[in-house]
Scaffold this motif. Sequence first.
Motif, PDB file in Angstrom:
ATOM      1  N   GLY A 152       0.819  -1.212   0.000  1.00 14.87           N
ATOM      2  CA  GLY A 152       0.000   0.000   0.000  1.00 14.87           C
ATOM      3  C   GLY A 152       0.851   1.258   0.000  1.00 14.87           C
ATOM      4  N   VAL A 153       1.978   1.228   0.726  1.00 16.26           N
ATOM      5  CA  VAL A 153       2.918   2.355   0.729  1.00 16.26           C
ATOM      6  C   VAL A 153       3.493   2.548  -0.673  1.00 16.26           C
ATOM      7  N   PHE A 154       3.905   1.450  -1.299  1.00 14.42           N
ATOM      8  CA  PHE A 154       4.467   1.533  -2.654  1.00 14.42           C
ATOM      9  C   PHE A 154       3.465   2.167  -3.612  1.00 14.42           C
ATOM     10  N   ARG A 155       2.214   1.696  -3.553  1.00 18.22           N
ATOM     11  CA  ARG A 155       1.190   2.204  -4.475  1.00 18.22           C
ATOM     12  C   ARG A 155       0.922   3.677  -4.219  1.00 18.22           C
ATOM     13  N   GLY A 156       0.896   4.072  -2.943  1.00 26.43           N
ATOM     14  CA  GLY A 156       0.679   5.477  -2.622  1.00 26.43           C
ATOM     15  C   GLY A 156       1.764   6.370  -3.174  1.00 26.43           C
ATOM     16  N   MET A 157       2.980   5.810  -3.310  1.00 32.75           N
ATOM     17  CA  MET A 157       4.094   6.557  -3.892  1.00 32.75           C
ATOM     18  C   MET A 157       4.156   6.417  -5.404  1.00 32.75           C
ATOM     19  N   GLN A 158       3.054   5.915  -5.986  1.00 31.79           N
ATOM     20  CA  GLN A 158       2.907   5.789  -7.443  1.00 31.79           C
ATOM     21  C   GLN A 158       3.877   4.763  -8.028  1.00 31.79           C
ATOM     22  N   ASN A 159       4.153   3.711  -7.257  1.00 30.13           N
ATOM     23  CA  ASN A 159       5.046   2.663  -7.745  1.00 30.13           C
ATOM     24  C   ASN A 159       4.424   1.301  -7.459  1.00 30.13           C
ATOM     25  N   THR A 160       4.114   0.549  -8.532  1.00 30.43           N
ATOM     26  CA  THR A 160       3.603  -0.811  -8.375  1.00 30.43           C
ATOM     27  C   THR A 160       4.629  -1.846  -8.857  1.00 30.43           C
ATOM     28  N   LEU A 161       5.771  -1.376  -9.341  1.00 30.97           N
ATOM     29  CA  LEU A 161       6.800  -2.269  -9.865  1.00 30.97           C
ATOM     30  C   LEU A 161       7.433  -3.112  -8.753  1.00 30.97           C
ATOM     31  N   TRP A 162       7.686  -2.501  -7.597  1.00 32.84           N
ATOM     32  CA  TRP A 162       8.317  -3.232  -6.495  1.00 32.84           C
ATOM     33  C   TRP A 162       7.410  -4.372  -6.017  1.00 32.84           C
ATOM     34  N   ALA A 163       6.109  -4.087  -5.897  1.00 33.96           N
ATOM     35  CA  ALA A 163       5.164  -5.131  -5.485  1.00 33.96           C
ATOM     36  C   ALA A 163       5.109  -6.248  -6.524  1.00 33.96           C
ATOM     37  N   MET A 164       5.195  -5.872  -7.798  1.00 37.91           N
ATOM     38  CA  MET A 164       5.190  -6.876  -8.862  1.00 37.91           C
ATOM     39  C   MET A 164       6.364  -7.840  -8.719  1.00 37.91           C
ATOM     40  N   LYS A 165       7.557  -7.300  -8.480  1.00 39.45           N
ATOM     41  CA  LYS A 165       8.746  -8.150  -8.345  1.00 39.45           C
ATOM     42  C   LYS A 165       8.604  -9.108  -7.167  1.00 39.45           C
ATOM     43  N   ALA A 204       6.327 -19.247   0.309  1.00 43.32           N
ATOM     44  CA  ALA A 204       6.240 -18.216  -0.731  1.00 43.32           C
ATOM     45  C   ALA A 204       5.888 -16.865  -0.130  1.00 43.32           C
ATOM     46  N   GLN A 205       4.976 -16.847   0.846  1.00 38.47           N
ATOM     47  CA  GLN A 205       4.592 -15.591   1.503  1.00 38.47           C
ATOM     48  C   GLN A 205       5.763 -14.990   2.281  1.00 38.47           C
ATOM     49  N   LEU A 206       6.582 -15.840   2.888  1.00 38.19           N
ATOM     50  CA  LEU A 206       7.764 -15.354   3.603  1.00 38.19           C
ATOM     51  C   LEU A 206       8.756 -14.706   2.641  1.00 38.19           C
ATOM     52  N   VAL A 207       8.964 -15.315   1.498  1.00 38.69           N
ATOM     53  CA  VAL A 207       9.864 -14.750   0.488  1.00 38.69           C
ATOM     54  C   VAL A 207       9.361 -13.380   0.028  1.00 38.69           C
ATOM     55  N   MET A 208       8.055 -13.258  -0.195  1.00 40.28           N
ATOM     56  CA  MET A 208       7.479 -11.975  -0.614  1.00 40.28           C
ATOM     57  C   MET A 208       7.684 -10.905   0.447  1.00 40.28           C
ATOM     58  N   LEU A 209       7.504 -11.275   1.727  1.00 36.69           N
ATOM     59  CA  LEU A 209       7.678 -10.303   2.808  1.00 36.69           C
ATOM     60  C   LEU A 209       9.119  -9.814   2.876  1.00 36.69           C
ATOM     61  N   LEU A 210      10.078 -10.713   2.787  1.00 45.10           N
ATOM     62  CA  LEU A 210      11.482 -10.319   2.879  1.00 45.10           C
ATOM     63  C   LEU A 210      11.863  -9.378   1.741  1.00 45.10           C
ATOM     64  N   ALA A 212       9.728  -7.416   0.103  1.00 45.89           N
ATOM     65  CA  ALA A 212       9.005  -6.157   0.330  1.00 45.89           C
ATOM     66  C   ALA A 212       9.734  -5.288   1.353  1.00 45.89           C
ATOM     67  N   ILE A 213      10.256  -5.912   2.406  1.00 47.88           N
ATOM     68  CA  ILE A 213      11.012  -5.172   3.417  1.00 47.88           C
ATOM     69  C   ILE A 213      12.259  -4.543   2.797  1.00 47.88           C
ATOM     70  N   TYR A 214      12.919  -5.273   1.918  1.00 45.64           N
ATOM     71  CA  TYR A 214      14.117  -4.744   1.254  1.00 45.64           C
ATOM     72  C   TYR A 214      13.785  -3.465   0.472  1.00 45.64           C
ATOM     73  N   PHE A 215      12.740  -3.513  -0.366  1.00 49.80           N
ATOM     74  CA  PHE A 215      12.377  -2.330  -1.159  1.00 49.80           C
ATOM     75  C   PHE A 215      11.905  -1.184  -0.269  1.00 49.80           C
ATOM     76  N   TYR A 216      11.173  -1.520   0.785  1.00 50.90           N
ATOM     77  CA  TYR A 216      10.664  -0.511   1.717  1.00 50.90           C
ATOM     78  C   TYR A 216      11.817   0.261   2.356  1.00 50.90           C
ATOM     79  N   VAL A 217      12.832  -0.473   2.819  1.00 52.35           N
ATOM     80  CA  VAL A 217      13.969   0.153   3.498  1.00 52.35           C
ATOM     81  C   VAL A 217      14.852   0.921   2.517  1.00 52.35           C
ATOM     82  N   LYS A 218      15.076   0.350   1.340  1.00 50.86           N
ATOM     83  CA  LYS A 218      16.021   0.920   0.374  1.00 50.86           C
ATOM     84  C   LYS A 218      15.426   2.009  -0.518  1.00 50.86           C
TER      85      LYS A 218
END
Length: 442
Positions: A152-165, A204-210, A212-218
């Motif tokens: 939701g943070v990514f989308r609010g910042m007009q970026n859906t690419l990180w969630a896609m990856k 698979a959900q754990l991999v997605m979370l890890l 997502a945290i990487y993109f969120y922090v970076k």
Amino acid sequence: MKEAKINFKEINQLAIPAIIAGIAEPLISLTDIAIIGNVDKNPVEALAAAGIVGSFLSAIIWIVAQTKTAISAIVSQHFGANRLHAVKTLVPQALAFNFLFSLLIYFGTAWVAENIFSLYNAEGLILQYTADYYQIRAIGYPLTLVTFGIFGVFRGMQNTLWAMKCSLTGAAVNIVLDYILVYGIDGIIPAMHLKGAGYASVIAQLVMLLMAIYFYVKKTPFNFKLSFNINPQMKKLLLMSANLFVRTAALNFAIYLANAYATDYGKNYIAAQSILMNIWLFFSFFIDGYANAGNAISGRLLGAKDYNRLWFLSIDICKYAIIISFILMAVCGLFYNEIGILFNKEETVLALFSSVFWIVLIMQPVNAVAFMFDGIFKGLGEASYLRNVLLAATFLGFAPTLFLFNFFGFKLYAIWIAFFVWMLIRSLALVIKFRRKYVNEV
């Protein structure tokens, strides 16, 4: 002078990654359904159990993940107004709320799984399978809900690419692990049947979370540091989330009724219903990519008070979504009989599926309009109106239609005619409201 329209490229930069990210979650469920429906041991019962649990999981996640939409709307509005600094403490507080809420859901449901699924009219082997499968899949609640909050943070910042990856990687991991854990590897890994599909999904959900945290922090200006001073926007976020909780609860009541009736008709009916529902959900998430783009852009335009571009956005984004829906209809029409065989080989199940699938297909343009305006209204923060529309569509449209056609013995037809009426009410109510409120601003 403000630009008259959001261009096609800008919409698709958000929509296409959002489509790919959006279909990853239902793709995980479809993969489970396809693999489980073709196991050697009790395939119909296993398919029915996977479908029931998948629908219940979707119901819970849709309800509690509405903070993702609320976060996206608030972040996008502040992004459009160049005031992201005002929500720097809000985001980690919202993520912490998601995590704590997900633990409550897990401990409140995992240990009473049999009681929950007996309400779906499941019994015997199907009930045993549902309880075992759910108790594994429920471990993924905290992983999924925190991931969705970050998305939701990514989308609010007009970026859906990180969630896609993140989503694509998670879907790929799930598919590989499904085959390995469900069927096993001779002499190395034992076949785990339905439980294997559950473990594959959680990993698979754990991999997605890890990821997502990487993109969120970076990549974002936010962090996980909690402030004990509650952000002023938290009240708005929780109020919006509460309205969306009620809305989504009504939505999932419709899905619950559909599955409960189908289970009561017999194991072949709920197996066919499981395939139909998961395909419908797949289509919904596919089309929802443009709704996500509408959600992000409309919030930004509202923050900038750019009503002219907001009006043109609604026209363009609906046009693109309807085109997508017709493409989906054409592809499925071309492979109408082959699609069912992907999920199950039982002739009775396939006959039931084929007899009703056409209703799912002709709904798609109506679905597209409803989903587009859902996304736009969420971006505008119109959660209370969305709540009222869903309540009316469910209790004045879906339920009476289902009861009426079920009374006359229509069975699966009754369920999908009711869904069609449900979507018609939703789409018409949103289109009329948007025209009345925002056309005068142009």
